[in-house]
Design a protein around this motif. Structure first.
Motif, PDB file in Angstrom:
ATOM      1  N   THR A  26       9.909   8.506  -5.434  1.00 36.08           N
ATOM      2  CA  THR A  26       8.962   9.287  -6.216  1.00 36.08           C
ATOM      3  C   THR A  26       7.530   8.799  -6.031  1.00 36.08           C
ATOM      4  O   THR A  26       6.609   9.405  -6.526  1.00 36.08           O
ATOM      5  N   THR A  27       7.360   7.678  -5.333  1.00 36.61           N
ATOM      6  CA  THR A  27       6.026   7.136  -5.155  1.00 36.61           C
ATOM      7  C   THR A  27       5.327   7.790  -3.975  1.00 36.61           C
ATOM      8  O   THR A  27       5.902   7.933  -2.909  1.00 36.61           O
ATOM      9  N   GLN A  28       4.095   8.162  -4.184  1.00 35.70           N
ATOM     10  CA  GLN A  28       3.294   8.765  -3.127  1.00 35.70           C
ATOM     11  C   GLN A  28       2.159   7.824  -2.750  1.00 35.70           C
ATOM     12  O   GLN A  28       1.733   7.001  -3.547  1.00 35.70           O
ATOM     13  N   ILE A  29       1.694   7.982  -1.516  1.00 35.96           N
ATOM     14  CA  ILE A  29       0.593   7.141  -1.050  1.00 35.96           C
ATOM     15  C   ILE A  29      -0.727   7.870  -1.211  1.00 35.96           C
ATOM     16  O   ILE A  29      -0.894   8.988  -0.760  1.00 35.96           O
ATOM     17  N   ASP A  30      -1.646   7.189  -1.876  1.00 35.10           N
ATOM     18  CA  ASP A  30      -3.009   7.700  -1.955  1.00 35.10           C
ATOM     19  C   ASP A  30      -3.609   7.657  -0.554  1.00 35.10           C
ATOM     20  O   ASP A  30      -3.777   6.576   0.005  1.00 35.10           O
ATOM     21  N   PRO A  31      -3.908   8.815   0.048  1.00 33.69           N
ATOM     22  CA  PRO A  31      -4.374   8.831   1.440  1.00 33.69           C
ATOM     23  C   PRO A  31      -5.755   8.234   1.616  1.00 33.69           C
ATOM     24  O   PRO A  31      -6.151   7.897   2.730  1.00 33.69           O
ATOM     25  N   VAL A  32      -6.502   8.089   0.542  1.00 31.53           N
ATOM     26  CA  VAL A  32      -7.859   7.568   0.650  1.00 31.53           C
ATOM     27  C   VAL A  32      -7.864   6.043   0.705  1.00 31.53           C
ATOM     28  O   VAL A  32      -8.461   5.432   1.580  1.00 31.53           O
ATOM     29  N   TYR A  54      -1.609  12.720  -3.833  1.00 29.71           N
ATOM     30  CA  TYR A  54      -1.833  12.130  -5.152  1.00 29.71           C
ATOM     31  C   TYR A  54      -2.837  10.999  -5.032  1.00 29.71           C
ATOM     32  O   TYR A  54      -2.853  10.252  -4.051  1.00 29.71           O
ATOM     33  N   PHE A  55      -3.654  10.844  -6.071  1.00 25.82           N
ATOM     34  CA  PHE A  55      -4.739   9.865  -6.015  1.00 25.82           C
ATOM     35  C   PHE A  55      -4.698   8.949  -7.225  1.00 25.82           C
ATOM     36  O   PHE A  55      -4.343   9.358  -8.326  1.00 25.82           O
ATOM     37  N   CYS A  56      -5.118   7.690  -6.981  1.00 24.35           N
ATOM     38  CA  CYS A  56      -5.093   6.687  -8.045  1.00 24.35           C
ATOM     39  C   CYS A  56      -6.263   6.885  -8.989  1.00 24.35           C
ATOM     40  O   CYS A  56      -6.245   6.410 -10.112  1.00 24.35           O
ATOM     41  N   SER A  57      -7.317   7.522  -8.481  1.00 18.57           N
ATOM     42  CA  SER A  57      -8.503   7.702  -9.308  1.00 18.57           C
ATOM     43  C   SER A  57      -9.188   9.008  -8.933  1.00 18.57           C
ATOM     44  O   SER A  57      -8.940   9.575  -7.863  1.00 18.57           O
ATOM     45  N   ARG A  58     -10.074   9.444  -9.800  1.00 16.57           N
ATOM     46  CA  ARG A  58     -10.801  10.680  -9.509  1.00 16.57           C
ATOM     47  C   ARG A  58     -11.728  10.488  -8.321  1.00 16.57           C
ATOM     48  O   ARG A  58     -12.032  11.433  -7.583  1.00 16.57           O
ATOM     49  N   GLY A  59     -12.202   9.241  -8.155  1.00 14.81           N
ATOM     50  CA  GLY A  59     -13.078   8.968  -7.025  1.00 14.81           C
ATOM     51  C   GLY A  59     -12.379   9.219  -5.695  1.00 14.81           C
ATOM     52  O   GLY A  59     -12.972   9.735  -4.749  1.00 14.81           O
ATOM     53  N   CYS A  60     -11.104   8.822  -5.625  1.00 15.15           N
ATOM     54  CA  CYS A  60     -10.353   9.036  -4.394  1.00 15.15           C
ATOM     55  C   CYS A  60     -10.144  10.524  -4.151  1.00 15.15           C
ATOM     56  O   CYS A  60     -10.230  11.002  -3.028  1.00 15.15           O
ATOM     57  N   GLN A  75      -3.726   9.042   7.151  1.00 12.75           N
ATOM     58  CA  GLN A  75      -2.912   8.517   6.058  1.00 12.75           C
ATOM     59  C   GLN A  75      -1.953   7.445   6.543  1.00 12.75           C
ATOM     60  O   GLN A  75      -1.792   6.410   5.927  1.00 12.75           O
ATOM     61  N   GLN A  76      -1.294   7.699   7.677  1.00 10.47           N
ATOM     62  CA  GLN A  76      -0.313   6.733   8.172  1.00 10.47           C
ATOM     63  C   GLN A  76      -0.988   5.445   8.611  1.00 10.47           C
ATOM     64  O   GLN A  76      -0.477   4.361   8.410  1.00 10.47           O
ATOM     65  N   ALA A  77      -2.177   5.557   9.219  1.00 13.83           N
ATOM     66  CA  ALA A  77      -2.851   4.381   9.750  1.00 13.83           C
ATOM     67  C   ALA A  77      -3.351   3.481   8.632  1.00 13.83           C
ATOM     68  O   ALA A  77      -3.354   2.273   8.768  1.00 13.83           O
ATOM     69  N   ASN A  78      -3.742   4.069   7.536  1.00 19.66           N
ATOM     70  CA  ASN A  78      -4.315   3.298   6.452  1.00 19.66           C
ATOM     71  C   ASN A  78      -3.305   2.946   5.364  1.00 19.66           C
ATOM     72  O   ASN A  78      -3.664   2.466   4.312  1.00 19.66           O
TER      73      ASN A  78
END
Ligand code: ZN
Length: 86
Positions: A26-32, A54-60, A75-78
């Protein structure tokens, strides 16, 4: 002298299950920033090419919305990056 004839010891190679992934399904990676984000607790979401991010913050989310193609592609590289922006 002890005659240990035919006392073959069968060493069982126990194949332990190795948890190769630390993230749950269920965990997603924040691409930013590459942070793991629980979708139910995500600060924001954006859809890009039919996929939800999905993002951890509004800034992302804001950064992603400005250039979704770049972040989606990298996304994969980071994914291993741990730093997070507020
Ligand atoms: Zn983030």
């Amino acid at each position: 002298m002890r005659d240990s004839s035919k006392s073959a010891l069968y060493i069982e190679a126990n194949q332990e299950e190795i948890n190769m992934t630390t993230q749950t399904a269920t965990t997603q990676i924040d691409p930013v920033c590459g942070m793991q984000v629980d979708p139910s607790q995500a600060a924001g979401t954006s859809e890009h090419t039919g996929k939800t991010y999905y993002f951890c913050s509004r800034g992302c989310k804001t950064k992603f919305d400005k250039n979704p193609t770049e972040f989606a592609a990298s996304q994969q590289a980071n994914a291993s990056s741990g730093g997070c922006c507020g």
